[in-house]
Design a protein around this motif. Structure first.
Motif, PDB file in Angstrom:
ATOM      1  N   ALA A  93     -39.403  31.010 104.933  1.00 52.82           N
ATOM      2  CA  ALA A  93     -38.612  30.391 103.871  1.00 52.82           C
ATOM      3  C   ALA A  93     -37.258  31.080 103.733  1.00 52.82           C
ATOM      4  CB  ALA A  93     -39.373  30.437 102.545  1.00 52.82           C
ATOM      5  N   VAL A  94     -37.247  32.421 103.793  1.00 54.49           N
ATOM      6  CA  VAL A  94     -35.992  33.165 103.681  1.00 54.49           C
ATOM      7  C   VAL A  94     -35.099  32.877 104.887  1.00 54.49           C
ATOM      8  CG1 VAL A  94     -34.981  35.498 103.702  1.00 54.49           C
ATOM      9  CG2 VAL A  94     -36.916  34.987 102.203  1.00 54.49           C
ATOM     10  N   GLU A  95     -35.679  32.863 106.080  1.00 57.64           N
ATOM     11  CA  GLU A  95     -34.890  32.568 107.277  1.00 57.64           C
ATOM     12  C   GLU A  95     -34.310  31.153 107.214  1.00 57.64           C
ATOM     13  OE1 GLU A  95     -37.627  33.451 110.446  1.00 57.64           O
ATOM     14  OE2 GLU A  95     -36.911  35.524 110.574  1.00 57.64           O
ATOM     15  N   ALA A  96     -35.075  30.199 106.689  1.00 51.11           N
ATOM     16  CA  ALA A  96     -34.571  28.824 106.556  1.00 51.11           C
ATOM     17  C   ALA A  96     -33.402  28.789 105.575  1.00 51.11           C
ATOM     18  CB  ALA A  96     -35.690  27.893 106.088  1.00 51.11           C
ATOM     19  N   GLU A  97     -33.516  29.534 104.488  1.00 50.58           N
ATOM     20  CA  GLU A  97     -32.427  29.596 103.509  1.00 50.58           C
ATOM     21  C   GLU A  97     -31.185  30.226 104.139  1.00 50.58           C
ATOM     22  OE1 GLU A  97     -30.293  29.185 100.007  1.00 50.58           O
ATOM     23  OE2 GLU A  97     -32.244  28.329 100.488  1.00 50.58           O
ATOM     24  N   LEU A  98     -31.374  31.319 104.881  1.00 47.79           N
ATOM     25  CA  LEU A  98     -30.242  31.961 105.555  1.00 47.79           C
ATOM     26  C   LEU A  98     -29.615  31.016 106.578  1.00 47.79           C
ATOM     27  CD1 LEU A  98     -31.669  35.552 106.082  1.00 47.79           C
ATOM     28  CD2 LEU A  98     -29.859  34.876 104.491  1.00 47.79           C
ATOM     29  N   HIS A  99     -30.452  30.288 107.302  1.00 45.70           N
ATOM     30  CA  HIS A  99     -29.968  29.319 108.289  1.00 45.70           C
ATOM     31  C   HIS A  99     -29.118  28.249 107.608  1.00 45.70           C
ATOM     32  CE1 HIS A  99     -29.905  26.632 111.742  1.00 45.70           C
ATOM     33  NE2 HIS A  99     -30.367  25.677 110.967  1.00 45.70           N
ATOM     34  N   ASP A 100     -29.607  27.741 106.479  1.00 46.32           N
ATOM     35  CA  ASP A 100     -28.853  26.717 105.748  1.00 46.32           C
ATOM     36  C   ASP A 100     -27.511  27.258 105.265  1.00 46.32           C
ATOM     37  OD1 ASP A 100     -30.923  24.950 106.158  1.00 46.32           O
ATOM     38  OD2 ASP A 100     -31.743  25.141 104.128  1.00 46.32           O
ATOM     39  N   GLU A 101     -27.496  28.507 104.775  1.00 43.35           N
ATOM     40  CA  GLU A 101     -26.243  29.115 104.313  1.00 43.35           C
ATOM     41  C   GLU A 101     -25.264  29.303 105.465  1.00 43.35           C
ATOM     42  OE1 GLU A 101     -27.053  32.765 102.297  1.00 43.35           O
ATOM     43  OE2 GLU A 101     -28.096  31.781 100.649  1.00 43.35           O
ATOM     44  N   GLU A 102     -25.768  29.791 106.607  1.00 40.16           N
ATOM     45  CA  GLU A 102     -24.898  29.999 107.765  1.00 40.16           C
ATOM     46  C   GLU A 102     -24.360  28.678 108.277  1.00 40.16           C
ATOM     47  OE1 GLU A 102     -27.503  32.143 110.369  1.00 40.16           O
ATOM     48  OE2 GLU A 102     -26.945  34.076 109.516  1.00 40.16           O
ATOM     49  N   LYS A 103     -25.221  27.664 108.282  1.00 39.76           N
ATOM     50  CA  LYS A 103     -24.808  26.348 108.772  1.00 39.76           C
ATOM     51  C   LYS A 103     -23.719  25.758 107.873  1.00 39.76           C
ATOM     52  CE  LYS A 103     -26.832  21.944 110.148  1.00 39.76           C
ATOM     53  NZ  LYS A 103     -28.054  21.148 110.186  1.00 39.76           N
ATOM     54  N   SER A 104     -23.909  25.870 106.559  1.00 43.12           N
ATOM     55  CA  SER A 104     -22.922  25.294 105.652  1.00 43.12           C
ATOM     56  C   SER A 104     -21.626  26.104 105.622  1.00 43.12           C
ATOM     57  CB  SER A 104     -23.495  25.177 104.237  1.00 43.12           C
ATOM     58  OG  SER A 104     -23.745  26.446 103.688  1.00 43.12           O
ATOM     59  N   ALA A 105     -21.705  27.397 105.966  1.00 42.04           N
ATOM     60  CA  ALA A 105     -20.514  28.245 105.977  1.00 42.04           C
ATOM     61  C   ALA A 105     -19.850  28.277 107.350  1.00 42.04           C
ATOM     62  CB  ALA A 105     -20.877  29.661 105.549  1.00 42.04           C
ATOM     63  N   GLY A 106     -20.491  27.665 108.355  1.00 43.81           N
ATOM     64  CA  GLY A 106     -19.948  27.672 109.704  1.00 43.81           C
ATOM     65  C   GLY A 106     -20.076  29.017 110.396  1.00 43.81           C
ATOM     66  N   ILE A 107     -21.058  29.827 109.978  1.00 41.98           N
ATOM     67  CA  ILE A 107     -21.280  31.149 110.565  1.00 41.98           C
ATOM     68  C   ILE A 107     -22.246  30.989 111.736  1.00 41.98           C
ATOM     69  CG2 ILE A 107     -22.198  33.474 110.137  1.00 41.98           C
ATOM     70  CD1 ILE A 107     -21.512  33.001 107.163  1.00 41.98           C
TER      71      ILE A 107
END
Length: 70
Positions: free
Chosen positions: A45-59
């Motif tokens: 769940a944490v990795e999915a949240e981090l993935h979503d944040e990176e994806k939306s930030a373009g990281i």
């Protein structure tokens, strides 16, 4: 099964709590599988949240849960 919503900071805290408890022998051997399953679900769940944040930030993807050692 119901879904519990928590922040990634809470999830990381729970992962650390489980790890400390395991190191200190808080759970019996027959309980460790269930604790491990719960830990893995929280990590995902944490990795999915981090993935979503990176994806939306373009990281670019990094993919690991932060730890105190980093």
């Amino acid at each position: 099964m119901s879904t519990i919503v928590m922040s990634k900071e809470v999830g990381i805290g729970v992962i650390k709590l489980i790890d400390v408890g395991a190191q200190r022998g808080a759970w019996r051997g027959d309980e460790m599988m269930n604790v491990g399953i719960l830990r893995q679900q929280i990590v995902e769940a944490v990795e999915a949240e981090l993935h979503d944040e990176e994806k939306s930030a373009g990281i670019p993807m990094g993919g690991e849960v932060p730890s105190d050692k980093d």
